[in-house]
Scaffold this active site. Structure first.
Site, PDB file in Angstrom:
ATOM      1  CG  HIS A 118     -36.932 -30.742  98.913  1.00  0.00           C
ATOM      2  ND1 HIS A 118     -38.097 -31.414  98.605  1.00  0.00           N
ATOM      3  CD2 HIS A 118     -36.066 -30.986  97.914  1.00  0.00           C
ATOM      4  CE1 HIS A 118     -37.931 -32.039  97.451  1.00  0.00           C
ATOM      5  NE2 HIS A 118     -36.706 -31.798  97.006  1.00  0.00           N
ATOM      6  CD  GLU A 186     -35.401 -29.055  93.882  1.00  0.00           C
ATOM      7  OE1 GLU A 186     -34.691 -29.891  93.318  1.00  0.00           O
ATOM      8  OE2 GLU A 186     -36.061 -29.318  94.902  1.00  0.00           O
TER       9      GLU A 186
HETATM   10  C1  PEP Z   1     -35.764 -33.070  94.187  1.00  0.00           C
HETATM   11  O1  PEP Z   1     -36.796 -33.538  94.685  1.00  0.00           O
HETATM   12  O2  PEP Z   1     -35.030 -32.285  94.808  1.00  0.00           O
HETATM   13  C2  PEP Z   1     -35.410 -33.487  92.824  1.00  0.00           C
HETATM   14  C3  PEP Z   1     -34.604 -32.723  92.130  1.00  0.00           C
HETATM   15  O3  PEP Z   1     -35.929 -34.665  92.409  1.00  0.00           O
HETATM   16  P1  PEP Z   1     -35.882 -35.333  90.950  1.00  0.00           P
HETATM   17  O4  PEP Z   1     -34.517 -35.093  90.386  1.00  0.00           O
HETATM   18  O5  PEP Z   1     -36.143 -36.780  91.187  1.00  0.00           O
HETATM   19  O6  PEP Z   1     -36.932 -34.655  90.156  1.00  0.00           O
END
Ligand code: PEP
Length: 272
Positions: A118, A186
């Site tokens: 992450h 992400e």
């Molecule tokens: C994350 O940090 O994995 C994430 C998806 O956060 P958010 O949905 O709050 O952007």
């Protein structure tokens, strides 16, 4: 946002129209609670509300990743739509690593999945791709399914960062091991606590295609097509459809919006 009707203003929640495209195969909706909520009482209420609401969610697999000390307290029971995941693991089986938890310990506590790499761990804990690679291998040895997070920071080139992360993080994995991997795209700039600029479904689709192209180069077209690729970054009730049906993602990773039972359940129900 307010909409007027007959002189009365009523709150309106703007929602994207649901696309008619059918979803294919299993969809993962993963809740990353991070270091939340503040108390076990709140955590337990949140878990039970989600558990009750996501029964019979068809092909949707909901994975709750709470802080690790609560894994043992939560029981998905006979609910096949619900599983538990951890947010991190150590790369060793045991030893002098104060404060750490091994993959086997997490599996024994009820986790079936584990988030690895992450961006918050890469940023705050200085986790390198080499460490992420060791963690993935440790997770697989303990029969945990790794959810590998990749993505660029603001100002970085998606292609360069994602290709480098995938190549290093997946180094040395066999085809059999690769079949257990879920890749989460992400973009760091789209995470809610990082400013949460929205990532358009088109950009998410480009990233998913690029990830499949990279996996084809590293392994094969067959494996690239079979690997679930999910999207994470400011997913909330109302924008999930763009990532699932337009960007053809195999699911979503939800941070902030997973801490509110009703909103999280609505995301699951919207996908159904
Ligand atoms: C994350 O940090 O994995 C994430 C998806 O956060 P958010 O949905 O709050 O952007």
């Amino acid at each position: 946002m307010f909409g007027g009707f007959g002189g009365i203003f009523v709150p309106l929640k703007l929602k994207a129209k649901k696309s008619k495209l059918k979803i294919m195969g299993k969809i993962f909706v993963i809740a990353n609670w991070k270091m939340n909520p503040k108390t076990f009482k709140e955590a337990s209420e949140l878990f039970e509300s989600v558990k009750k609401a996501v029964k019979k969610s068809g092909d949707i697999k909901v994975i709750i990743c709470p802080p690790a000390l609560w894994l043992k307290e939560f029981n998905p029971g006979a609910n096949m739509n619900l599983s538990l995941g951890a947010q991190n693991c150590h790369w060793e089986v045991s030893g002098a690593y104060t404060g750490e938890l091994s993959s086997q310990m997490l599996a024994d506590a009820g986790a079936e999945y584990v988030i690895v790499g992450h961006s918050e761990r890469r940023n705050y804990m200085g986790e390198s791709d080499e460490v992420v690679n060791l963690k993935i291998k440790a997770a697989l040895r303990a029969k945990l399914r790794p959810i590998l997070c990749v993505g660029e920071r603001a100002g970085e080139e998606m292609n360069l960062v994602v290709e480098s992360q995938l190549t290093k993080d997946l180094a040395g994995l066999s085809v059999g091991q690769m079949k257990e991997i879920i890749v989460a795209y992400e973009p760091v700039w789209a995470i809610s606590t990082e400013g949460g600029r929205s990532c358009s479904p088109d950009d998410a689709l480009s990233a998913a295609l690029f990830i499949r192209k990279t996996l084809t180069k590293l392994y094969s077209r067959f494996l690239a097509d079979k690997t679930p690729i999910i999207y994470g970054g400011s997913v909330h009730d109302g924008n999930e459809d763009g990532y699932i049906r337009q960007a053809r993602m195999n699911g979503v990773l939800v941070g902030g919006a997973s801490l509110e039972a009703e909103e999280f359940v609505r995301i699951v129900q919207n996908i159904k």
